[in-house]
Design a protein around this motif. Structure first.
Motif, PDB file in Angstrom:
ATOM      1  N   LEU A 289      16.163  17.864  39.955  1.00  0.00           N
ATOM      2  CA  LEU A 289      14.803  17.240  39.900  1.00  0.00           C
ATOM      3  C   LEU A 289      14.390  16.955  41.441  1.00  0.00           C
ATOM      4  CD1 LEU A 289      12.694  16.212  37.966  1.00  0.00           C
ATOM      5  CD2 LEU A 289      14.095  13.953  37.882  1.00  0.00           C
ATOM      6  N   ARG A 290      15.206  16.224  41.973  1.00  0.00           N
ATOM      7  CA  ARG A 290      14.786  15.721  43.422  1.00  0.00           C
ATOM      8  C   ARG A 290      14.658  16.791  44.150  1.00  0.00           C
ATOM      9  NH1 ARG A 290      17.571  11.608  45.999  1.00  0.00           N
ATOM     10  NH2 ARG A 290      15.930  11.647  47.255  1.00  0.00           N
TER      11      ARG A 290
ATOM     12  N   VAL B 231       9.372  15.197  44.765  1.00  0.00           N
ATOM     13  CA  VAL B 231       9.852  14.692  46.268  1.00  0.00           C
ATOM     14  C   VAL B 231       9.690  13.254  46.534  1.00  0.00           C
ATOM     15  CG1 VAL B 231       9.144  16.942  47.009  1.00  0.00           C
ATOM     16  CG2 VAL B 231       7.425  15.180  47.113  1.00  0.00           C
ATOM     17  N   SER B 232      10.466  12.632  47.337  1.00  0.00           N
ATOM     18  CA  SER B 232      10.408  11.391  47.516  1.00  0.00           C
ATOM     19  C   SER B 232       9.221  10.952  48.418  1.00  0.00           C
ATOM     20  CB  SER B 232      11.727  10.808  48.271  1.00  0.00           C
ATOM     21  OG  SER B 232      12.636  11.288  47.531  1.00  0.00           O
TER      22      SER B 232
ATOM     23  N   TYR C 284       8.354   8.622  43.823  1.00  0.00           N
ATOM     24  CA  TYR C 284       8.216   9.848  43.662  1.00  0.00           C
ATOM     25  C   TYR C 284       6.928  10.453  43.349  1.00  0.00           C
ATOM     26  CZ  TYR C 284      13.341   9.419  43.261  1.00  0.00           C
ATOM     27  OH  TYR C 284      14.631   8.914  43.584  1.00  0.00           O
ATOM     28  N   GLU C 285       6.748  11.780  43.882  1.00  0.00           N
ATOM     29  CA  GLU C 285       5.690  12.390  43.251  1.00  0.00           C
ATOM     30  C   GLU C 285       6.104  13.947  42.965  1.00  0.00           C
ATOM     31  OE1 GLU C 285       2.919  11.682  46.424  1.00  0.00           O
ATOM     32  OE2 GLU C 285       4.119  12.930  47.929  1.00  0.00           O
TER      33      GLU C 285
ATOM     34  N   LYS D 197      12.751   8.862  32.916  1.00  0.00           N
ATOM     35  CA  LYS D 197      11.834   7.790  33.307  1.00  0.00           C
ATOM     36  C   LYS D 197      10.978   8.717  34.289  1.00  0.00           C
ATOM     37  CE  LYS D 197      12.733   4.005  35.053  1.00  0.00           C
ATOM     38  NZ  LYS D 197      13.605   2.798  35.848  1.00  0.00           N
ATOM     39  N   ILE D 198      11.339   9.615  35.357  1.00  0.00           N
ATOM     40  CA  ILE D 198      10.645  10.203  36.346  1.00  0.00           C
ATOM     41  C   ILE D 198       9.852  11.453  35.614  1.00  0.00           C
ATOM     42  CG2 ILE D 198      10.631  11.827  38.315  1.00  0.00           C
ATOM     43  CD1 ILE D 198      13.276  10.260  39.148  1.00  0.00           C
ATOM     44  N   ILE D 199      10.221  12.137  34.841  1.00  0.00           N
ATOM     45  CA  ILE D 199       9.349  13.157  34.353  1.00  0.00           C
ATOM     46  C   ILE D 199       8.156  12.537  33.608  1.00  0.00           C
ATOM     47  CG2 ILE D 199      11.075  14.748  34.512  1.00  0.00           C
ATOM     48  CD1 ILE D 199      11.589  14.708  31.390  1.00  0.00           C
ATOM     49  N   ALA D 200       8.280  11.444  32.644  1.00  0.00           N
ATOM     50  CA  ALA D 200       7.413  10.759  32.010  1.00  0.00           C
ATOM     51  C   ALA D 200       6.389  10.315  32.916  1.00  0.00           C
ATOM     52  CB  ALA D 200       7.999   9.848  30.990  1.00  0.00           C
TER      53      ALA D 200
END
Length: 127
Positions: A13-14, A19-20, A87-88, A117-120
């Motif tokens: 994912l990261r 990306v941060s 993240y973006e 959490k991030i993908i949502a």
């Protein structure tokens, strides 16, 4: 249509899908280091952190482990923030491209942070 030779695609994912936000992520690293060591963020502390980070093979987790923190300390710290703050998407078309790939072959995302959490938060379909 012939069956694809690839049976499954895994993405880290990261730094591939997301990306941060560099400035915010780095500030979090230094602020957390300052809190753990009892210092204050400044040029000397940043240099100290970066030296330790390089020595420990560029691992934030290893930096905090070397200071007596748990293996999960850094990921828990990162996961305590709203994903959109740190993240973006690496590219705006990624959600559409993931759907296209998924229509051909199963895909999975892996990460040591909470991917759900991030993908949502970044409008990626969790399926």
């Amino acid at each position: 249509m012939p069956r694809p030779a690839i049976k499954h695609v895994w993405f880290d994912l990261r730094e591939t899908i997301v990306v941060s936000k560099k400035e915010r992520y780095e500030r979090l690293r230094y602020e957390t280091y300052a809190q753990v060591t009892g210092g204050s963020v400044g040029d000397a502390l940043i240099a100290e952190y970066e030296q330790l980070y390089a020595k420990l093979k560029n691992s934030n987790t290893a930096v905090f482990r070397s200071l007596g923190q748990s293996q999960q300390f850094w990921s828990q710290r990162v996961n305590s923030f709203a994903p959109s703050e740190l993240y973006e998407l690496a590219h705006p078309r990624i959600p559409d491209q993931l759907q296209r790939i998924r229509s051909i072959v199963p895909i999975s995302l892996f990460s040591n942070i909470e991917p759900q959490k991030i993908i949502a938060a970044l409008q990626i379909d969790p399926s």
